[in-house]
Design a protein around this motif. Sequence first.
Motif, short mmCIF file in Angstrom:
data_model
loop_
_atom_site.label_atom_id
_atom_site.label_comp_id
_atom_site.label_asym_id
_atom_site.label_seq_id
_atom_site.Cartn_x
_atom_site.Cartn_y
_atom_site.Cartn_z
N GLY A 90 -16.56 -4.34 7.66
CA GLY A 90 -16.73 -5.31 8.71
C GLY A 90 -16.26 -6.69 8.35
N VAL A 91 -16.61 -7.63 9.21
CA VAL A 91 -16.26 -9.05 9.05
C VAL A 91 -17.37 -9.71 8.25
N GLN A 105 -22.25 -16.77 -5.44
CA GLN A 105 -21.53 -15.60 -5.95
C GLN A 105 -22.50 -14.43 -5.93
N SER A 106 -22.11 -13.35 -5.24
CA SER A 106 -22.99 -12.20 -5.12
C SER A 106 -22.18 -10.91 -5.05
N THR A 107 -22.74 -9.86 -5.59
CA THR A 107 -22.11 -8.55 -5.47
C THR A 107 -22.62 -7.83 -4.22
N GLU A 108 -23.64 -8.38 -3.59
CA GLU A 108 -24.22 -7.85 -2.37
C GLU A 108 -23.59 -8.58 -1.19
N HIS A 109 -22.95 -7.83 -0.29
CA HIS A 109 -22.26 -8.46 0.84
C HIS A 109 -22.90 -8.06 2.16
N TYR A 110 -22.79 -8.97 3.15
CA TYR A 110 -23.24 -8.72 4.50
C TYR A 110 -22.04 -8.82 5.44
N VAL A 111 -21.98 -7.91 6.41
CA VAL A 111 -20.86 -7.89 7.35
C VAL A 111 -21.34 -7.57 8.75
N TRP A 112 -20.56 -8.03 9.74
CA TRP A 112 -20.70 -7.56 11.10
C TRP A 112 -19.85 -6.31 11.20
N ARG A 120 -16.50 -4.40 2.68
CA ARG A 120 -17.59 -3.43 2.82
C ARG A 120 -18.88 -4.12 2.40
N GLY A 121 -19.90 -3.95 3.23
CA GLY A 121 -21.18 -4.56 2.92
C GLY A 121 -22.25 -4.02 3.83
#
Length: 177
Positions: A90-91, A105-112, A120-121
């Motif tokens: 997602g976005v 800085q994070s390895t955990e991502h959030y996406v729409w 990818r998140g």
Amino acid sequence: MKTQQPAMSALDVVVLLKIISLGSESWNQKPLAESLFMSQSEISKSVARSRYAGLLDASGKNVRKLAFVDFLKYGIAVVFPQQPGAVVRGVPTAHSAPPLNQIIQSTEHYVWPSGKGTLRGQSIVPLYPSVVDAVQNDQKLYELLAMVDAIRVGRAREKELAINEIQNRILNGEQNN
């Protein structure tokens, strides 16, 4: 006789953020609706609700910025909460999107979730389905929506950074591109 209390909608937050992203530029409902991939009647109803709530002035053209920032700061996560979902493409949003991704800085991502996405998140349901399309040509709106998502789903540090950045942009007029 109307017996139902007008209630704010997540759509109203998107409309108010779009008006803010326009800066001092004047706006009309039809072009605003087109830029947000919404109907003009949705915009009209949203403006009426925001005026009733005191988030737009009496003319319905200017956001009452201090009241709106207070709502974002204290109410958005309660009124429109969000829990991260499944991992999808997602976005990027929240701390995975500008400007917070330059600070955090994070390895955990959030996406729409979106086929147009590049990352990818964990999925975050956007405030309104059309925002994924609306932000494609509006970087200011994209950043404001991403920071609102950081308030909705972030941990204390992400929320604090997002609130500070939103206050700077909305109250002090700082609009970084």
